[in-house]
Design a protein around this motif. Structure first.
Motif, PDB file in Angstrom:
ATOM      1  N   LEU A   1      17.136  -5.871  -3.629  1.00  0.00           N
ATOM      2  CA  LEU A   1      15.935  -6.518  -4.180  1.00  0.00           C
ATOM      3  C   LEU A   1      15.299  -7.432  -3.140  1.00  0.00           C
ATOM      4  CD1 LEU A   1      17.380  -7.337  -7.723  1.00  0.00           C
ATOM      5  CD2 LEU A   1      15.446  -5.801  -7.273  1.00  0.00           C
ATOM      6  N   ALA A   2      16.132  -8.130  -2.375  1.00  0.00           N
ATOM      7  CA  ALA A   2      15.610  -9.038  -1.349  1.00  0.00           C
ATOM      8  C   ALA A   2      14.814  -8.275  -0.289  1.00  0.00           C
ATOM      9  CB  ALA A   2      16.749  -9.823  -0.704  1.00  0.00           C
ATOM     10  N   VAL A   3      15.359  -7.178   0.228  1.00  0.00           N
ATOM     11  CA  VAL A   3      14.651  -6.470   1.304  1.00  0.00           C
ATOM     12  C   VAL A   3      13.382  -5.788   0.791  1.00  0.00           C
ATOM     13  CG1 VAL A   3      16.616  -6.176   2.875  1.00  0.00           C
ATOM     14  CG2 VAL A   3      16.127  -4.393   1.204  1.00  0.00           C
ATOM     15  N   GLU A   4      13.433  -5.260  -0.431  1.00  0.00           N
ATOM     16  CA  GLU A   4      12.233  -4.608  -0.966  1.00  0.00           C
ATOM     17  C   GLU A   4      11.141  -5.650  -1.260  1.00  0.00           C
ATOM     18  OE1 GLU A   4      11.416  -1.667  -0.861  1.00  0.00           O
ATOM     19  OE2 GLU A   4      10.046  -1.104  -2.480  1.00  0.00           O
ATOM     20  N   THR A   5      11.535  -6.796  -1.777  1.00  0.00           N
ATOM     21  CA  THR A   5      10.565  -7.863  -2.042  1.00  0.00           C
ATOM     22  C   THR A   5       9.966  -8.350  -0.724  1.00  0.00           C
ATOM     23  OG1 THR A   5      11.829  -8.495  -3.990  1.00  0.00           O
ATOM     24  CG2 THR A   5      10.225 -10.098  -3.193  1.00  0.00           C
ATOM     25  N   PHE A   6      10.832  -8.530   0.271  1.00  0.00           N
ATOM     26  CA  PHE A   6      10.336  -8.959   1.584  1.00  0.00           C
ATOM     27  C   PHE A   6       9.366  -7.918   2.158  1.00  0.00           C
ATOM     28  CE2 PHE A   6      10.465  -8.863   6.196  1.00  0.00           C
ATOM     29  CZ  PHE A   6      10.050 -10.151   6.485  1.00  0.00           C
ATOM     30  N   HIS A   7       9.754  -6.651   2.105  1.00  0.00           N
ATOM     31  CA  HIS A   7       8.906  -5.584   2.652  1.00  0.00           C
ATOM     32  C   HIS A   7       7.533  -5.582   1.973  1.00  0.00           C
ATOM     33  CE1 HIS A   7       7.634  -1.817   4.307  1.00  0.00           C
ATOM     34  NE2 HIS A   7       7.619  -1.222   3.128  1.00  0.00           N
ATOM     35  N   ASN A   8       7.516  -5.733   0.663  1.00  0.00           N
ATOM     36  CA  ASN A   8       6.239  -5.732  -0.056  1.00  0.00           C
ATOM     37  C   ASN A   8       5.426  -6.997   0.206  1.00  0.00           C
ATOM     38  OD1 ASN A   8       5.726  -3.301  -2.027  1.00  0.00           O
ATOM     39  ND2 ASN A   8       7.932  -3.601  -1.893  1.00  0.00           N
ATOM     40  N   PHE A   9       6.127  -8.103   0.440  1.00  0.00           N
ATOM     41  CA  PHE A   9       5.422  -9.322   0.886  1.00  0.00           C
ATOM     42  C   PHE A   9       4.682  -9.049   2.196  1.00  0.00           C
ATOM     43  CE2 PHE A   9       6.662 -12.064   4.488  1.00  0.00           C
ATOM     44  CZ  PHE A   9       5.605 -12.963   4.458  1.00  0.00           C
ATOM     45  N   THR A  10       5.338  -8.379   3.141  1.00  0.00           N
ATOM     46  CA  THR A  10       4.670  -8.103   4.431  1.00  0.00           C
ATOM     47  C   THR A  10       3.470  -7.176   4.222  1.00  0.00           C
ATOM     48  OG1 THR A  10       6.037  -6.184   5.058  1.00  0.00           O
ATOM     49  CG2 THR A  10       6.835  -8.343   5.746  1.00  0.00           C
ATOM     50  N   LEU A  11       3.607  -6.199   3.334  1.00  0.00           N
ATOM     51  CA  LEU A  11       2.484  -5.292   3.069  1.00  0.00           C
ATOM     52  C   LEU A  11       1.307  -6.061   2.482  1.00  0.00           C
ATOM     53  CD1 LEU A  11       4.319  -2.216   1.472  1.00  0.00           C
ATOM     54  CD2 LEU A  11       3.722  -2.594   3.870  1.00  0.00           C
ATOM     55  N   LEU A  12       1.617  -6.945   1.539  1.00  0.00           N
ATOM     56  CA  LEU A  12       0.564  -7.705   0.855  1.00  0.00           C
ATOM     57  C   LEU A  12      -0.234  -8.550   1.865  1.00  0.00           C
ATOM     58  CD1 LEU A  12       1.376  -9.468  -2.518  1.00  0.00           C
ATOM     59  CD2 LEU A  12      -0.552 -10.025  -1.121  1.00  0.00           C
ATOM     60  N   HIS A  13       0.483  -9.269   2.727  1.00  0.00           N
ATOM     61  CA  HIS A  13      -0.212 -10.096   3.715  1.00  0.00           C
ATOM     62  C   HIS A  13      -0.836  -9.254   4.835  1.00  0.00           C
ATOM     63  CE1 HIS A  13       1.354 -14.453   2.786  1.00  0.00           C
ATOM     64  NE2 HIS A  13       0.727 -13.893   1.784  1.00  0.00           N
ATOM     65  N   ASP A  14      -0.172  -8.183   5.249  1.00  0.00           N
ATOM     66  CA  ASP A  14      -0.774  -7.304   6.271  1.00  0.00           C
ATOM     67  C   ASP A  14      -2.090  -6.701   5.761  1.00  0.00           C
ATOM     68  OD1 ASP A  14       1.366  -7.818   7.864  1.00  0.00           O
ATOM     69  OD2 ASP A  14       2.163  -5.773   7.882  1.00  0.00           O
ATOM     70  N   ASP A  15      -2.119  -6.347   4.485  1.00  0.00           N
ATOM     71  CA  ASP A  15      -3.333  -5.755   3.919  1.00  0.00           C
ATOM     72  C   ASP A  15      -4.504  -6.747   3.961  1.00  0.00           C
ATOM     73  OD1 ASP A  15      -2.262  -3.282   3.455  1.00  0.00           O
ATOM     74  OD2 ASP A  15      -1.766  -3.660   1.354  1.00  0.00           O
ATOM     75  N   ILE A  16      -4.217  -8.043   3.759  1.00  0.00           N
ATOM     76  CA  ILE A  16      -5.287  -9.040   3.910  1.00  0.00           C
ATOM     77  C   ILE A  16      -5.766  -9.029   5.360  1.00  0.00           C
ATOM     78  CG2 ILE A  16      -5.989 -11.460   3.670  1.00  0.00           C
ATOM     79  CD1 ILE A  16      -3.496 -11.975   1.999  1.00  0.00           C
ATOM     80  N   MET A  17      -4.806  -9.095   6.279  1.00  0.00           N
ATOM     81  CA  MET A  17      -5.155  -9.220   7.701  1.00  0.00           C
ATOM     82  C   MET A  17      -5.932  -8.003   8.201  1.00  0.00           C
ATOM     83  SD  MET A  17      -1.792 -11.114   9.290  1.00  0.00           S
ATOM     84  CE  MET A  17      -0.420 -11.255   8.170  1.00  0.00           C
ATOM     85  N   ASP A  18      -5.565  -6.820   7.692  1.00  0.00           N
ATOM     86  CA  ASP A  18      -6.272  -5.593   8.099  1.00  0.00           C
ATOM     87  C   ASP A  18      -7.485  -5.321   7.212  1.00  0.00           C
ATOM     88  OD1 ASP A  18      -4.228  -5.283   9.875  1.00  0.00           O
ATOM     89  OD2 ASP A  18      -3.096  -3.870   8.617  1.00  0.00           O
ATOM     90  N   ASP A  19      -7.673  -6.137   6.192  1.00  0.00           N
ATOM     91  CA  ASP A  19      -8.703  -5.914   5.184  1.00  0.00           C
ATOM     92  C   ASP A  19      -8.658  -4.482   4.632  1.00  0.00           C
ATOM     93  OD1 ASP A  19     -10.667  -6.638   3.452  1.00  0.00           O
ATOM     94  OD2 ASP A  19     -12.313  -6.504   4.883  1.00  0.00           O
ATOM     95  N   SER A  20      -7.468  -4.025   4.301  1.00  0.00           N
ATOM     96  CA  SER A  20      -7.292  -2.671   3.750  1.00  0.00           C
ATOM     97  C   SER A  20      -7.661  -2.649   2.273  1.00  0.00           C
ATOM     98  CB  SER A  20      -5.832  -2.220   3.875  1.00  0.00           C
ATOM     99  OG  SER A  20      -5.399  -2.328   5.192  1.00  0.00           O
ATOM    100  N   PRO A  21      -8.466  -1.672   1.864  1.00  0.00           N
ATOM    101  CA  PRO A  21      -8.856  -1.607   0.451  1.00  0.00           C
ATOM    102  C   PRO A  21      -7.775  -0.982  -0.438  1.00  0.00           C
ATOM    103  CG  PRO A  21      -9.981   0.111   1.692  1.00  0.00           C
ATOM    104  CD  PRO A  21      -9.163  -0.670   2.687  1.00  0.00           C
ATOM    105  N   LEU A  22      -6.986  -0.087   0.150  1.00  0.00           N
ATOM    106  CA  LEU A  22      -6.016   0.665  -0.657  1.00  0.00           C
ATOM    107  C   LEU A  22      -4.612   0.559  -0.089  1.00  0.00           C
ATOM    108  CD1 LEU A  22      -7.972   4.012  -1.289  1.00  0.00           C
ATOM    109  CD2 LEU A  22      -7.634   2.135  -2.920  1.00  0.00           C
TER     110      LEU A  22
END
Lengths: 332, 332
Positions: free
Chosen positions: A73-94
């Motif tokens: 659960l820790a690694v999956e939560t961490f991985h999704n945290f990185t996706l969430l913030h990376d998507d802001i930084m890349d301004d990804s719509p999807l």
């Protein structure tokens, strides 16, 4: 994969997804927890938590799924945290075909929900049943998380740098993707009480597999069958992405060809067909795809050598081996 | 404050700032670590790390500064992480008179550097010398960090809500500010080997002091002497900030006066003098400043009752008491 492996993996995945669904349910304020539930629910193949669960099973007995689950659960939560913030930084719509959190809510919500996900990742570590193992898990987790952030920054830096060496590039992809795959295995092993030596072999196995996988992915993007991969062939070339393939090609070219490659990577023609064809030809000219495939196979062979050193449940070692082989064969 | 207290605090602060300067020095990539060094360097009165260090001294012997320092670094790093991300969310140009990280660099840098600071806060916990205490510290830290994020979201939610009760508001400021003050003390105590009971009294002391401090701050903003506080008197009123003072006033007014208060808080006149004068008069009409001051004093008395229950070094208990008294007397 063997049918028994497919079954084992889908059983583990199902148990994992059940646990994940329980995590954020009904906590307040909803504006903070809803985006977390959303991104965790839409999410992916669950490779990292599977690695953590398998490592725990390799190193402990079946009861140790209790130990492996919190780190999964820790690694999956961490991985999704990185996706969430990376998507802001890349301004990804999807993300995985769904609107990203900052699109569906807003940037501020995505920042704050991401922050809380990172904290939740650490919260999962506290649920490891053997309390004496938590300090080691925390330190390992910190090392891995730091590496991932550093890798992200190197990636950003490299986009505007023209002096990125092949060594720099490998270091970047190691941090950005391989470290977390290795970390998932190491954390699973430590949670199940593995020795430091065993945990470190599993880490090395994951890290090297991650490197192999990244090279494999680069190859597929340019030389894969677009119909099978579901991606546009040559997408990295079109986006001027300086992959390992690009850097390796650049290294081997004569002055004139080098100028041509740099020229193609410094603009984005409306119709990219000629660009993709020319860059692909330049890559093939120096047998670069073969060289990259060879390096990928070397990484993978080295990875398996580490797995062979791991003393543990042979059945789950076999499942782990098949899972990673499958990742590397996917669509190639 | 007694001269000896001033000396003790400035000694501790100096030792803390020395340690802080060592933390991020020369790590790569610079684009990630420089903003972290920047925000940690410009930063504030260091109240939270002082609380952690004092708690460790109260509960352990002098040697325990070794134990208190890592948690002091953890809480200060965490606090600055929240400032960094809050400044993005509020789009604030300045922090402590200096450009904010997202202004001096950019939003993406501020997001990623903030993420890494949160991880670094956890890294500091790993440096606590008595390994057996780390699991408890981690769980406490997670509880506190989660509360702070929830408080931030409640604060955002309340800005657009018109049904915020006084209870809701107190819960929000408890999470947003009081929990971290209590947490700093609790973590310092646990790091120095305090019993759960002692740690929990110190937590309660910090939490209640935080609540008292927030009410005190609200009072100063509207009724303080602007010259002494260095802030514009009535700033909260001008910004339509629904403070405790506002909610308490609203509660006691008759229908007509209530409508007037709501009217003033629903727009921002170019010259706010009349607005500030009228709102201030409405607040004084129901003796609200006195009621708020009374509640503040009750919180503080309750806080000291918890401090009295703490078994530990009386000299440092006295320093802690003077530090918090000083915070509450500041500019009033």
């Amino acid at each position: 994969m063997q049918p028994s492996t497919v079954r084992t993996l889908s059983d583990l995945r199902e148990r994992f997804v059940e646990q994940l669904a329980d995590v954020a349910a009904d906590r307040q304020p909803r504006g903070l927890y809803e985006p977390i539930e959303y991104i965790l629910r839409i999410g992916g193949k669950r490779v990292r938590p599977l690695l953590a669960l398998l490592a725990a099973r390799i190193c402990g007995d079946d009861e140790e799924l209790r130990a492996g689950m919190p780190v999964a659960l820790a690694v999956e939560t961490f991985h999704n945290f990185t996706l969430l913030h990376d998507d802001i930084m890349d301004d990804s719509p999807l993300r995985r075909g769904q609107p990203t959190v900052h699109e569906r809510w807003d940037v501020n919500t995505a920042i704050l929900s991401g922050d809380l996900m990172l904290i939740q990742a650490y919260e999962h570590l506290c649920a490891v049943p053997v309390r004496g193992r938590i300090a080691d898990l925390l330190c390992t987790f910190n090392r891995v998380a730091t590496g991932v952030c550093e890798g992200q920054q190197f990636d950003v830096d490299f986009e505007v740098r023209h002096d990125v060496s092949i060594e720099d590039y490998l270091h970047m992809i190691e941090l950005k993707t391989a470290v977390l795959l290795g970390g998932a295995l190491e954390l699973g092993a430590l949670a199940a009480g593995a020795s430091a030596e065993t945990a470190s072999h599993l880490y090395a196995f994951g890290r090297l597999t991650g490197l192999a996988f990244q090279l494999h992915d680069d190859l597929l993007d340019t030389f894969g069958d677009g119909v099978e991969t579901g991606k546009l062939t040559g997408n990295d070339i079109i986006r001027n992405k300086k992959t390992f393939l690009y850097l390796k090609t650049l290294e081997g070219l004569n002055h004139t060809d080098k100028q041509e490659l740099i020229h193609w990577f410094s603009h984005s023609p409306a119709d990219p067909a000629t660009k993709v064809a020319r860059v692909t030809a330049l890559m093939q000219q120096g047998d670069v795809p073969q060289l990259v495939a060879q390096l990928r196979d070397e990484f993978q062979a080295e990875a398996y050598a580490h797995l062979d050193e791991v003393k543990g449940n042979p059945r789950y070692k076999q499942v782990l081996r098949e899972l990673t082989e499958n990742l590397l064969q996917r669509n190639s």
